[in-house]
Design an enzyme around this catalytic site. Structure first.
Site, mmCIF file in Angstrom:
data_model
loop_
_atom_site.group_PDB
_atom_site.id
_atom_site.type_symbol
_atom_site.label_atom_id
_atom_site.label_comp_id
_atom_site.label_asym_id
_atom_site.label_seq_id
_atom_site.Cartn_x
_atom_site.Cartn_y
_atom_site.Cartn_z
ATOM 1 C CG ASP A 24 -0.401 -0.128 2.515
ATOM 2 O OD1 ASP A 24 0.838 -0.191 2.616
ATOM 3 O OD2 ASP A 24 -1.160 -0.152 3.518
ATOM 4 C CB SER A 25 4.571 1.689 -0.259
ATOM 5 O OG SER A 25 4.740 0.533 -1.055
ATOM 6 C CG ASP A 32 0.497 -4.119 2.074
ATOM 7 O OD1 ASP A 32 0.778 -5.062 2.839
ATOM 8 O OD2 ASP A 32 1.254 -3.154 1.895
ATOM 9 C CE LYS A 60 3.331 -5.920 3.836
ATOM 10 N NZ LYS A 60 2.911 -4.731 4.624
ATOM 11 C CD GLU A 75 0.715 -1.536 8.013
ATOM 12 O OE1 GLU A 75 0.448 -0.701 8.916
ATOM 13 O OE2 GLU A 75 1.169 -1.194 6.899
ATOM 14 C CD GLU A 119 8.241 -0.255 7.407
ATOM 15 O OE1 GLU A 119 7.237 -0.955 7.133
ATOM 16 O OE2 GLU A 119 8.464 0.852 6.878
HETATM 17 O O1 KIV Z 1 3.558 -1.072 1.610
HETATM 18 C C1 KIV Z 1 4.719 -1.504 1.533
HETATM 19 O O2 KIV Z 1 5.428 -1.302 0.553
HETATM 20 C C2 KIV Z 1 5.231 -2.265 2.659
HETATM 21 C C3 KIV Z 1 6.704 -2.531 2.693
HETATM 22 C C4 KIV Z 1 7.425 -1.314 3.111
HETATM 23 C C5 KIV Z 1 7.040 -3.699 3.563
HETATM 24 O O3 KIV Z 1 4.502 -2.634 3.534
#
Ligand code: KIV
Length: 293
Positions: free
Chosen positions: A68-69, A111, A140, A142, A209
């Site tokens: 989600d970056s 994510d 994924k 968090e 992280e």
């Molecule tokens: O969203 C993302 O790119 C991430 C990585 C930094 C692990 O969660």
């Protein structure tokens, strides 16, 4: 020897030639476990579109994360909080198509975005299903503690889960900024407990992280069923991940201290990706001296 090379001619031009990589079979959870048992580091890179995903696969990256970056690097947001499930579904489908067209073999992780899994386990299942149907192999999420029952709910229903502890960008406002986590004894003990709970709940991967290198290495030793993937967590983890734009040096914002610009050294995107894979595998990235918190 049979080789694995990306298609160089595209409708938009010619990609730089990649060095031939030995052909590999599709990356799977058993394959990742074998790599870990053999002491081979796992490589992960983010990708948000078809072309870069196919290039990362051709460079030998085992795991591709539709992070989600993308909120920051594709959408110009200041944090990941504004990314929606529809955004994630769209980019996951783009990446999955790119991998499929290139007959690529990477393991695809997507994510679960902010607000798509916190309300209930059923909400998480609904959101995870959307990403799996878009082509993800794993989702994924968090956080620790309250997430363990959700992880169990998803894994019992056949959805592989990667957890994410330490600096969790979706809760950046609650954490007070992008800062190192798990530094004092109390915070480290909490992280240890949450990591164990997530493994027990069925998480087969755990992104760590911005946590101290010693703590990340210790967790890697204890979590035998769950592969630790570090980012700003030293080189004692089972694998490493970087945001694609960071390692290519095309980040619009502030580049985190733990990032290395592989493009500067390599000269082409494909060579930069290959250098990243090589440096993670031979242990020269990350440098524990530079990234010890
Ligand atoms: O969203 C993302 O790119 C991430 C990585 C930094 C692990 O969660």
């Amino acid at each position: 020897m049979t080789v694995h090379t990306p298609t160089s001619a595209t409708p938009y031009g010619t990609l730089p030639p990649a060095s031939p990589m030995p052909q590999r079979s599709p990356v799977s959870l058993p394959r990742l476990a074998q790599m870990r048992a053999a002491g081979e580091k796992i490589t992960m890179l983010t990708a948000y579109d078809a072309t870069f995903a196919a290039m990362a696969d051709a460079a030998g990256v085992e795991c591709i994360l539709v992070g989600d970056s993308l909120g920051m690097v594709c959408q110009g947001l200041h944090s990941t909080v504004g990314v929606s499930l529809d955004d994630m579904r769209y980019h996951t489908a783009c990446v999955a198509r790119g991998l499929h067209r290139a007959q690529a073999t990477a393991w695809l992780i997507a994510d679960l975005p902010y607000g798509s899994y916190q309300a209930s386990r059923e909400q998480a299942l609904h959101s995870a299903s959307a990403l799996m149907q878009a082509g993800a192999h794993m989702v994924k999420l968090e956080g620790g503690g309250w997430t363990a029952p959700t992880v169990q709910f998803l894994t019992e229903r056949g959805i592989p889960v990667c957890a994410h502890l330490g600096l969790t960008p979706q809760t950046v406002h609650a954490l007070g900024g992008y800062r190192v986590q798990g530094r004092d004894d109390v915070a480290a003990a909490l992280l240890r407990r949450q990591a164990r709970e997530l493994q027990d709940a069925g998480a087969s991967m755990l992104v760590l992280e911005m946590v101290p290198a010693g703590l990340a290495a210790e967790l890697t030793q204890t979590l035998t069923q769950c592969h630790t993937i570090g980012i700003g967590a030293g080189n004692g983890t089972a694998g490493q991940v970087l945001v694609l734009h960071d390692m290519l040096g095309v980040n619009l914002g502030k580049t985190p201290k733990f990032v290395r610009n592989f493009m500067q050294e390599a000269g082409s995107v494909q060579a930069a990706m290959q250098a990243y894979v090589r440096c993670v595998k031979d242990g020269s990235f990350p440098d524990n001296q530079l990234h010890a918190w």
